[in-house]
Write an enzyme that holds these catalytic residues in place. Sequence first.
Site, short mmCIF file in Angstrom:
data_model
loop_
_atom_site.label_atom_id
_atom_site.label_comp_id
_atom_site.label_asym_id
_atom_site.label_seq_id
_atom_site.Cartn_x
_atom_site.Cartn_y
_atom_site.Cartn_z
N ILE A 224 0.83 -1.20 0.00
CA ILE A 224 0.00 0.00 0.00
C ILE A 224 0.86 1.26 0.00
O ILE A 224 0.66 2.17 -0.80
CB ILE A 224 -0.96 -0.01 1.20
CG1 ILE A 224 -1.93 -1.19 1.11
CG2 ILE A 224 -1.76 1.30 1.26
CD1 ILE A 224 -2.79 -1.39 2.35
N GLY A 317 -0.62 -1.84 7.44
CA GLY A 317 -1.35 -3.10 7.34
C GLY A 317 -2.81 -2.97 7.73
O GLY A 317 -3.33 -1.88 7.93
N HIS A 501 6.57 -14.26 -29.87
CA HIS A 501 7.63 -13.27 -30.11
C HIS A 501 7.07 -12.15 -30.99
O HIS A 501 6.36 -12.42 -31.94
CB HIS A 501 8.82 -13.92 -30.82
CG HIS A 501 9.90 -12.95 -31.18
ND1 HIS A 501 10.78 -12.44 -30.24
CD2 HIS A 501 10.22 -12.37 -32.37
CE1 HIS A 501 11.61 -11.60 -30.85
NE2 HIS A 501 11.30 -11.54 -32.14
#
Length: 521
Positions: A224, A317, A501
């Site tokens: 965050i 958190g 590719h």
Amino acid sequence: MKEHQHRNFQPYHLLAPTKPKTTFRNNHQPPPYSSHEVLNHYDFDLAIIGCGVGGHGAALHARSQGLTTAVFSGRDVGGTCVNRGCVPSKALLAASGRVRDMKNAEHLDALGIQVKGEVVYDRQKVADHAKNLANTVKGNLEGSLIGLGVEVIEDRGILMGEGKIKGDGSGKVYTAKNIILAPGSLPFVPPGVTVDEKTVYTSDGALNLEYVPEYVGIVGSGYIGLEFSDVFTALGSEVTFIEAMDDIMPTFDREIAKQAERMLIRPRAIDYRTGVFASEVTPGIQGEKPCTVKMIDAKTKEHVETLELDAVMIATGRVPNTKDIGLESIGVETNRGFIAVDENMRVKTKAEDGSIVPNVYAIGDCNGVMMLAHAASAQGISAVENICGRAHAVDHQAVPAACFTHPEIGMVGMTEEQAKEKAKEEGWELGKSQGSFRANSKALAEGEGAGIAKVLFNKETEKIVGVHIIGIHAADLIQECANAMAAGTTVRELAMVVHTHPTLCEVLDEAFKGAVGMSAH
């Protein structure tokens, strides 16, 4: 793995239909359960408390399996991810990323492009873009639930004992044979921090982008914090990270963290303090009075510095949103708010030596197993599988994660540090192979040659144990590796898979081939 106790469970509406009447999309019919128990004393086969990404995913799967389903949305359809998290933050990252790109004259000149005049942005329109996206996705989620016959109850659900849930607003009590708890999480605010969501804010307040601070401190340097440093610096802010651990970005693979420091921090108006706690954070007044952050040494607890800033973001958190949902009524004790579950997402009375609570499941952030929106959705689907009698467990080692900075970071499985420890513990040799974006034609065409892809594998079995990528579109590239881990595909098998590719996925092709002694063109 033990067979789930409800293998023969039959949705009661097969025998005694009840309101609300359910419909089945695309002629889906309820599954042929063999139980003859009449369950008409329940209002629903399944009730889900919480309507974030986890609850939504569980509800959709439940309807596909013919279960009558109710969701207690708590007036928050979409939950944190859609309304205050990963969805609106991506809108801010997209807008601010365009500003950064258009201001990068050296990069544009290499592509033959010049921008005449100053690059400007409208802060309010950037903020509105995030808000409008969240509202659109929220509406889509609610529409999908209603379209499939899920009863969306606006109240927050509160457990009232076995099979009973009360709506907090109406006071009405509903009954359900099975219950899934998906209440999500809330930003964690450490002691000593005063949040006003104006000058000192969590991610909730930061997403409003009410102003762009000249100098902002970010407490915490995880996903965050790193993403918001990307937004703020692109829009013109200076940033200081305040990190309690000894290393910046402590949860990341260390090699990737060093690459990220070189690519995402050093070239930008960012500095950091590590090994310090923000022991006291005091709000200010925008344009008049600065915020203050007092820092103490994480080990000695001695005061080391005080910063004055225009704004402070708290990115330390999240904590489970399990308070006051009636867990005590079913005999459940939490550990720091987290609900203990077994591998089948069945709720346990407590983490250590707890017994299974019949017919109750917990998914997403509230169980703390893996606090990611897509992990919550996977757990919700898994819980429904177990309700239907098909034993299932999510392989969390194969669940990828991403940090949507510019460039992005993607990861799945163990970090190199964790893998070394695991290999030593279990007695196998760790292999490591790497691909580089600077050798990739597509990355060079974009002028984005910085970054690596690192593949970690067991040399004996050749199974992948972790992959870490930093570079352009890493968040998309990591999915191939997660799929390979989930399927048990070896690096030797992947080395023989043809990659398009020129594409960015050839960076992974180089790493896979290098793991078995082959060379990529």
